[in-house]
Motif scaffolding. Structure first.
Motif, short mmCIF file in Angstrom:
data_model
loop_
_atom_site.label_atom_id
_atom_site.label_comp_id
_atom_site.label_asym_id
_atom_site.label_seq_id
_atom_site.Cartn_x
_atom_site.Cartn_y
_atom_site.Cartn_z
N ARG A 27 6.96 5.90 -7.90
CA ARG A 27 5.63 5.74 -7.35
C ARG A 27 4.93 4.51 -7.92
O ARG A 27 4.96 4.27 -9.11
N HIS A 28 4.31 3.71 -7.04
CA HIS A 28 3.56 2.54 -7.45
C HIS A 28 2.07 2.72 -7.22
O HIS A 28 1.25 2.27 -8.01
N THR A 29 1.70 3.33 -6.09
CA THR A 29 0.30 3.46 -5.69
C THR A 29 0.04 4.87 -5.21
O THR A 29 0.86 5.45 -4.48
N GLU A 30 -1.09 5.43 -5.60
CA GLU A 30 -1.48 6.77 -5.15
C GLU A 30 -2.24 6.65 -3.83
O GLU A 30 -3.04 5.72 -3.63
N GLU A 31 -2.01 7.59 -2.94
CA GLU A 31 -2.63 7.53 -1.62
C GLU A 31 -4.16 7.50 -1.69
O GLU A 31 -4.82 6.83 -0.90
N LYS A 32 -4.74 8.19 -2.67
CA LYS A 32 -6.20 8.23 -2.78
C LYS A 32 -6.78 6.84 -3.09
O LYS A 32 -7.95 6.58 -2.79
N GLN A 33 -5.99 5.96 -3.69
CA GLN A 33 -6.45 4.61 -3.99
C GLN A 33 -6.67 3.78 -2.74
O GLN A 33 -7.45 2.81 -2.75
N LEU A 34 -5.99 4.14 -1.66
CA LEU A 34 -6.00 3.30 -0.47
C LEU A 34 -7.36 3.27 0.23
O LEU A 34 -7.62 2.37 1.03
N LYS A 35 -8.24 4.22 -0.09
CA LYS A 35 -9.57 4.19 0.53
C LYS A 35 -10.29 2.88 0.22
O LYS A 35 -11.06 2.37 1.05
N HIS A 36 -10.03 2.32 -0.96
CA HIS A 36 -10.65 1.06 -1.32
C HIS A 36 -10.13 -0.08 -0.44
O HIS A 36 -10.90 -0.98 -0.06
N VAL A 37 -8.84 -0.04 -0.13
CA VAL A 37 -8.24 -1.06 0.72
C VAL A 37 -8.76 -0.93 2.15
O VAL A 37 -9.19 -1.91 2.77
N TRP A 38 -8.75 0.31 2.67
CA TRP A 38 -9.20 0.53 4.05
C TRP A 38 -10.65 0.13 4.23
O TRP A 38 -11.00 -0.55 5.21
N ASN A 39 -11.49 0.53 3.30
CA ASN A 39 -12.92 0.21 3.42
C ASN A 39 -13.14 -1.31 3.40
O ASN A 39 -13.98 -1.84 4.15
N PHE A 40 -12.41 -2.00 2.56
CA PHE A 40 -12.55 -3.45 2.48
C PHE A 40 -12.07 -4.12 3.77
O PHE A 40 -12.74 -5.01 4.31
N LEU A 41 -10.91 -3.72 4.26
CA LEU A 41 -10.37 -4.35 5.46
C LEU A 41 -11.22 -4.06 6.69
O LEU A 41 -11.27 -4.87 7.63
N LYS A 42 -11.90 -2.93 6.70
CA LYS A 42 -12.83 -2.64 7.81
C LYS A 42 -13.94 -3.68 7.85
O LYS A 42 -14.38 -4.10 8.92
N THR A 43 -14.43 -4.09 6.67
CA THR A 43 -15.47 -5.12 6.64
C THR A 43 -14.92 -6.46 7.13
O THR A 43 -15.64 -7.25 7.75
N MET A 44 -13.65 -6.71 6.85
CA MET A 44 -13.03 -7.95 7.33
C MET A 44 -12.88 -7.93 8.84
O MET A 44 -13.16 -8.93 9.52
N GLU A 45 -12.45 -6.80 9.38
CA GLU A 45 -12.31 -6.70 10.84
C GLU A 45 -13.66 -6.85 11.52
O GLU A 45 -13.76 -7.49 12.58
N ALA A 46 -14.70 -6.32 10.91
CA ALA A 46 -16.05 -6.46 11.47
C ALA A 46 -16.50 -7.91 11.49
O ALA A 46 -17.36 -8.29 12.30
N ARG A 47 -15.91 -8.72 10.62
CA ARG A 47 -16.22 -10.16 10.58
C ARG A 47 -15.22 -10.96 11.41
O ARG A 47 -15.09 -12.16 11.26
N HIS A 48 -14.50 -10.26 12.28
CA HIS A 48 -13.61 -10.86 13.27
C HIS A 48 -12.33 -11.44 12.66
O HIS A 48 -11.75 -12.40 13.19
N TYR A 49 -11.89 -10.85 11.57
CA TYR A 49 -10.57 -11.15 11.04
C TYR A 49 -9.54 -10.26 11.74
O TYR A 49 -9.80 -9.08 12.02
N SER A 50 -8.37 -10.83 12.01
CA SER A 50 -7.23 -10.00 12.40
C SER A 50 -6.63 -9.41 11.12
O SER A 50 -6.68 -10.04 10.06
N ILE A 51 -6.05 -8.22 11.23
CA ILE A 51 -5.55 -7.49 10.06
C ILE A 51 -4.02 -7.43 10.10
O ILE A 51 -3.44 -7.14 11.15
N PHE A 52 -3.41 -7.68 8.96
CA PHE A 52 -1.96 -7.55 8.84
C PHE A 52 -1.65 -6.72 7.60
O PHE A 52 -2.19 -6.98 6.52
#
Length: 293
Positions: free
Chosen positions: A161-186
Motif C-alpha cells: 500500500r502506498h496511498t489510503e483511499e481516504k486521502q484522495l478527497k484532498h486530490v478530488w477537491n483540488f482537481l474540481k477547482t481546476m476543472e472549474a477554472r477550465h482545465y482538462s483533467i488527466f
C-alpha cells in the motif's frame, strides 16, 4: 529509470559501453529511441566474449557502499556484464574519488536536473508514443494532472500500500477547482477504482488507451502490449502538465523531474495536499522511492 541511470554511471566509471537489453513483451525501442549514442543491445556482441549476470533488485552492491573502484571492477569483470538494478545510487557515486573527471554534473546538479540531463541525453519518445501522447493532449490549452499510486490494489496483486483511499478527497477537491477554472483533467493510476471514480467526477477527463499494469510486477494476461504502451504514454503526458499532483511513487517523481515547465506542483501528505517543487519532492516522500537512503 533509476536502475538504468545507476547502470549508466557505473559504465562510465568503469569505461564500459552502456547497453539496454529488453524483452519481447516490453520492447523498449517501441517506446524510446536513442539520441546521442546507440544503447540498443544485440545478442551478437556475445560472440567469443565472456559474460555474467548480477541481480541488485532492491539491493545495494557492497562495492558501492564501500566506495571501492576495485570492487566494482571485480564485480563487472566480464567482457559483457548484465545487471538488474532499480535503485538510484547517486549518494554512493558522489563519494567516489575522481568522479568529477568522469561525470562532473552528477556532483553539480540536483536530482531533478540529473534525471532531466540523463534522459534527454539518451532517450526520445518514438513516433508511436509521440502520436499517442498528442492524441490525449491535443487541443488542450490547460492541463491539470494527478499521478495516484495506490498500491495494494486488486489491479496489481501483491503490491504494498502506498496511498489510503481516504486521502484522495484532498486530490478530488483540488482537481474540481481546476476543472472549474477550465482545465482538462488527466489521471494516471495503478488502480481501477481510482480510474472509475475520476470518470464519475470529471467531465473533461482525458485518458490513454490500454489496461492498467505495473512494469516491475511481471504483468500477465491479455493486452500486455497496450498495457505497457499506456504506462509510457501516461508518463509522457505527466511531463506536459501545467499543474501536477503527486502521491508517493517514483514514477510520478520521475515525471515531475522531466517536467521543467510545470507551473504548480503539489504533493499529497497523509492529511493534506501541499505545494512542493521538483527540488523538494523528497521532503514529502522520504524513503526508498528512488534510492536506499
Amino acid at each position: 529509470m533509476s536502475g538504468m541511470f545507476s547502470a549508466y554511471v557505473i559504465s562510465l566509471i568503469l569505461r564500459k559501453h552502456f547497453l539496454i537489453k529488453y524483452t519481447r513483451s516490453s520492447n523498449l525501442t517501441d517506446y524510446l529511441s536513442p539520441i546521442y549514442f546507440d544503447w540498443r543491445y544485440n545478442s551478437s556482441i556475445l560472440m567469443k566474449r565472456s559474460y555474467g549476470y548480477q541481480d541488485f533488485f532492491v539491493k545495494t552492491p557492497a562495492a558501492l557502499k564501500n566506495r571501492s573502484l576495485t570492487g566494482l571492477q571485480r564485480m563487472f569483470s566480464k567482457d559483457v556484464n548484465f545487471v538488474r538494478m532499480n535503485w538510484d545510487y547517486t549518494e554512493h557515486f558522489r563519494k567516489f574519488l575522481g568522479l568529477q573527471n568522469v561525470i562532473p554534473w552528477l556532483l553539480e546538479l540536483h536530482y531533478a536536473d540529473i534525471y532531466s540531463k540523463f534522459f534527454n541525453t539518451l532517450f526520445k519518445p518514438t513516433n508511436m508514443i509521440t502520436e499517442a501522447v498528442n492524441k490525449v493532449v491535443q487541443n488542450v490549452p490547460k492541463l491539470a494532472c494527478a499521478h495516484i499510486r495506490m498500491g495494494g490494489s486488486d489491479t496489481i496483486p501483491g503490491d504494498e500500500r502506498h496511498t489510503e483511499e481516504k486521502q484522495l478527497k484532498h486530490v478530488w477537491n483540488f482537481l474540481k477547482t481546476m476543472e472549474a477554472r477550465h482545465y482538462s483533467i488527466f489521471i494516471a493510476t495503478d488502480a481501477q477504482i481510482v480510474k472509475e471514480k475520476a470518470s464519475a467526477l470529471f467531465k473533461h477527463l482525458l485518458e490513454a488507451e490500454g489496461r492498467i499494469l505495473h512494469i516491475d510486477w511481471g504483468a500477465t494476461g491479455g493486452d500486455l502490449v497496450n498495457g505497457y504502451k499506456k504506462v509510457v504514454v501516461d508518463f509522457f503526458v505527466l511531463t506536459k502538465c501545467d499543474v501536477l499532483v503527486l502521491t508517493k511513487s517514483g514514477f510520478g517523481i520521475m515525471a515531475a523531474y522531466l517536467n521543467s515547465d510545470v507551473s504548480n506542483l503539489y504533493c499529497l501528505t497523509p492529511n493534506e495536499l501541499v505545494p512542493c517543487s521538483r527540488y523538494t519532492i523528497h521532503n514529502y516522500f522520504p524513503g526508498e522511492l528512488l534510492s536506499p537512503y
